[in-house]
Design a protein around this motif. Structure first.
Motif: not given
Length: 390
Positions: A3-4, A270-273, A311-312, A357-359
């Motif tokens: 997992r990341m 496993e990617s986030i979410n 990037p968002y 993803i950086r919350h």
């Protein structure tokens, strides 16, 4: 399944030392990590590309950094103390004429390099990528030529699946870093979701790739990849796309089978979410109770059309902090304009409806900042090798 974990990276000795040196009343003197789009040009025409409206800009000034300027930018990042650079897009980063020189420049000057690529130009830069890249992640989204042609065609409708697979095989033989096979879950729900990039000139996605997850993982292992990464898809507002119950049932079974392929030299990441997507959780808003973004002080996005807080907000003029076509990194980073944008950036309002993803990174940085202020000990994680991609 791996997992990341971005939070753990903050507790590396070098990162903690960096955080201890920052006066957060003024912010950082330079970013720690830079995501760099060398160009907006891309040789593929993927339906549902989340950067679809930014690709292949007709104005040459917006299309890519000039050859000389891209090399100059690499020197400026090195001189400023940037510790890691991700070559990404936007467009296809390896298509820029000077990207090989830039990779070598970073590598020789102890700047870690990550590459996100569609894989078509790997062979052209094979030796440099093999020698200097900490990791290379190839976006594939398919396990067969037929599905690849549907999801990742050239603009003339052809498939480059087999040449890309061969490029990855060659890289796997000589690489010193990590090679990954990225598999973005795509179904008809991507085309039905409101305001997704699939509603572009390239049309909607109507077929699913979930039945090829195991086949793709098997291919990734056979190629010599270090990991296979199934990833959830997002709409243009960065919310999870809710796929059908049937598709997610198939995806879960395919991923279960893919895990059985794991070995010491091959992992399913496993990617986030990912689990939220598989379980069809209605993840939309992500409330944030903080009004500043330390992650945007530690990282930034540099593109041919401007520099953005993250990037968002790629392409969003409200979050454009500078323009490195005509500004040096130092000029841009220390400018009043950037300060004004950063002062106005309020994650509790500007980012509450996207899943960043950086919350968790921000929450952890705030905790580390409190410990620094209180002169408390900060936990240091021992690592075999630095991973500066925080």
């Amino acid at each position: 399944m791996g997992r990341m974990n971005l939070v753990n990276k903050l507790h590396q000795k070098s990162v903690v030392e960096k955080l201890q040196q920052i006066d957060w009343n003024f912010g950082t003197k330079s970013p720690y990590v830079v995501e760099l789009d060398p160009t907006t040009a891309c040789d593929l025409a993927c339906p549902g590309c989340i950067s679809g409206d930014l690709l292949n800009q007709k104005d040459s000034f917006d299309n890519r950094f000039s050859n000389d300027r891209l090399v100059e930018i690499s020197n400026e990042l090195i001189e400023s103390g940037v510790k890691a650079v991700i070559l990404i897009g936007g467009g296809e980063p390896l298509s820029h004429p000077k990207v090989g020189e830039v990779i070598e420049n970073f590598g020789k000057n102890d700047v870690q390099i990550g590459i996100t690529t569609n894989g078509t130009f790997i062979k052209k830069h094979l030796d440099l990528i093999a020698k200097y890249a900490s990791w290379t992640r190839v976006s594939m989204d398919a396990g067969t030529d037929e599905t690849f042609k549907y999801l990742r065609p050239t603009r003339s409708g052809r498939s480059k699946f087999n040449p890309i697979v061969e490029n990855m095989r060659e890289l796997a033989k000589v690489k010193t870093g990590i090679l990954g096979y990225s598999f973005l879950i795509r179904t008809a729900a991507d085309g039905d979701a409101e305001s997704v990039a699939g509603l572009s000139e390239y049309g909607k996605i109507q077929l699913s790739n979930v039945n090829e997850i195991f086949e793709a993982a098997k291919l990734a292992k056979e190629i010599g990849c270090d990991y296979f990464e199934p990833k959830p898809s997002y709409d243009d507002d960065h919310n999870l796309v809710t796929h059908s119950e049937y598709d997610m049932t198939v995806a879960k079974e395919m991923i279960r089978r893919a895990r059985e392929l794991e070995a010491d030299n091959f992992k399913v990441l496993e990617s986030i979410n990912l689990q939220a997507a598989l379980n069809r959780e209605q993840i939309g808003d992500q409330p944030k109770d903080y009004t500043s973004c330390p992650a945007a002080d530690l990282r930034t996005l540099v593109t041919p059309s401007g520099v953005y807080v993250c990037p968002y907000f790629r392409g969003n003029e409200n979050f454009k902090i500078g323009d490195m076509r005509n500004q040096s990194l130092e000029e841009m980073w220390s400018s009043d304009h950037r300060k004004n944008i950063m002062d106005k950036l309020d994650p509790s309002c500007d980012c509450d409806k996207l899943h960043c993803i950086r919350h968790d990174t921000n929450l952890e940085v705030f905790e580390i900042m409190r410990k620094i202020e209180a002169d408390k000990e900060i936990e240091i994680h021992k690592v075999d090798a630095e991973d500066r991609f925080i």
